[in-house]
Design a protein around this motif. Structure first.
Motif, short mmCIF file in Angstrom:
data_model
loop_
_atom_site.label_atom_id
_atom_site.label_comp_id
_atom_site.label_asym_id
_atom_site.label_seq_id
_atom_site.Cartn_x
_atom_site.Cartn_y
_atom_site.Cartn_z
N ILE A 187 47.13 41.93 58.28
CA ILE A 187 47.38 42.27 56.87
C ILE A 187 46.70 41.22 55.99
N THR A 188 45.84 41.68 55.10
CA THR A 188 45.21 40.75 54.16
C THR A 188 45.85 40.90 52.79
N VAL A 189 45.90 39.81 52.06
CA VAL A 189 46.55 39.81 50.74
C VAL A 189 45.66 39.00 49.79
N ASN A 190 45.13 39.67 48.79
CA ASN A 190 44.22 39.02 47.85
C ASN A 190 44.59 39.36 46.42
N CYS A 191 44.19 38.48 45.52
CA CYS A 191 44.54 38.65 44.10
C CYS A 191 43.29 38.90 43.27
N VAL A 192 43.37 39.89 42.40
CA VAL A 192 42.28 40.20 41.47
C VAL A 192 42.70 39.75 40.07
#
Ligand SMILES: NC(=O)c1ccc[n+]([C@@H]2O[C@H](COP(=O)([O-])OP(=O)(O)OC[C@H]3O[C@@H](n4cnc5c(N)ncnc54)[C@H](OP(=O)(O)O)[C@@H]3O)[C@@H](O)[C@H]2O)c1
Length: 262
Positions: A187-192
């Motif tokens: 699971i990847t978690v990134n912020c825009v």
């Protein structure tokens, strides 16, 4: 899952993606773009009539979707949303935790507990409830993509944006922790971080606000606001795809280079 030497797919055709706060603004642009690129969607928002209007728009575009009204501050509702989405589609590939309520700009000395509560309940807490809700399904599948929404003003600490800026930095912090804890499950978690999206541009008959925007954009590399569908949504699609499978805990400025202003 892609092996180390197979080309990673930048598409999301057939994937099931939840977009919170999709009934207008950036969320609406995300829903339109992701749907037109083949994703099946679950879209949310508080006001049923706004959500119904989006639903009609998605129907017209032939985008398969489930529309579920709800407030992101409600943890039980987040759990129920994920359950409904999994029941309907049998999978949850992606979450864009986009929704957050906003308060008018105010100086720090005027900030009250209710201002902080609204921003934190719907920002970092709402984001966390949504992430927790999809986590078991993604863990079970061994794959998941989560995109959170920060803001350029969180990083710059814009005057008048105290509660909002603090809440957005808390979202970025949670993004990094989730990236660390959940990477082992695929699971990847990134912020825009957008800066200003076009739907916030002041109308022509508001010359004062127009002047503020014109001054802001005089120093901006692209000299314009971001468009939710054409500018913000494509990088989000990338982060939801397999092409981004080795990127996690990161912050992506999607602000037309605005952060580089002196
Ligand atoms: N627009 C920008 O310039 C900008 C810049 C940087 C970051 N952002 C971030 O990008 C995200 C989207 O911003 P936006 O400008 O597109 O917002 P917006 O135009 O105010 O739209 C917000 C959307 O979320 C829904 N929503 C608001 N509060 C909610 C809640 N408590 N629970 C569930 N749904 C809720 C709204 O529908 P209902 O009102 O019917 O609930 C609407 O669909 C936010 O996280 C925002 O902080 C925006």
């Amino acid at each position: 899952m892609n092996g180390a030497h197979e080309p990673a797919d930048a598409g999301i055709r057939g994937h099931v993606v939840i977009v919170t706060g999709a009934s207008r603004g950036i969320g609406r642009g995300l829903a339109r773009h992701l749907g037109q690129q083949g994703a099946r969607l679950a879209v949310t928002g508080r006001k049923p009539e706004r959500l119904a209007a989006l639903s009609a728009e998605l129907d017209e575009l032939g985008i398969e979707h489930l529309a579920v009204p709800g407030n992101v501050a409600d943890r039980e509702a987040a759990v129920d949303l994920a359950r409904q989405v999994h029941e309907r589609f049998g999978r949850i590939d992606g979450l864009v935790a986009n929704a957050q309520s906003f308060r008018p700009v105010m100086p720090l000395e005027d900030v009250r507990e209710s201002d902080m509560d609204l921003l934190f309940d719907t920002g970092p807490k709402g984001t966390l409830w949504a992430m927790q809700a999809v986590f078991p399904y993604m863990k079970e599948a061994g794959r998941g993509r989560i995109v959170t929404m920060g803001s350029a003003v969180g990083m710059s600490g814009g005057a008048g944006y105290g509660p909002y800026s603090a809440s957005k930095e808390a979202v970025r912090s949670l993004t990094r922790t989730a990236g660390r804890e959940w990477g082992q499950y695929g699971i990847t978690v990134n912020c825009v971080c957008p800066a200003s999206a076009a739907h916030r541009m002041p109308p022509a008959d508001d010359p004062e606000r127009r002047a503020v925007f014109d001054a802001m954009y005089a120093q901006h590399p692209m000299r314009r606001d971001g468009d939710p569908e054409r500018d913000i949504a494509p990088p989000v699609l990338f982060l939801l795809s397999d092409a981004a499978q080795y990127i996690t805990g990161e912050t992506f400025m999607v602000d037309g280079g605005g952060q580089m202003r002196a």
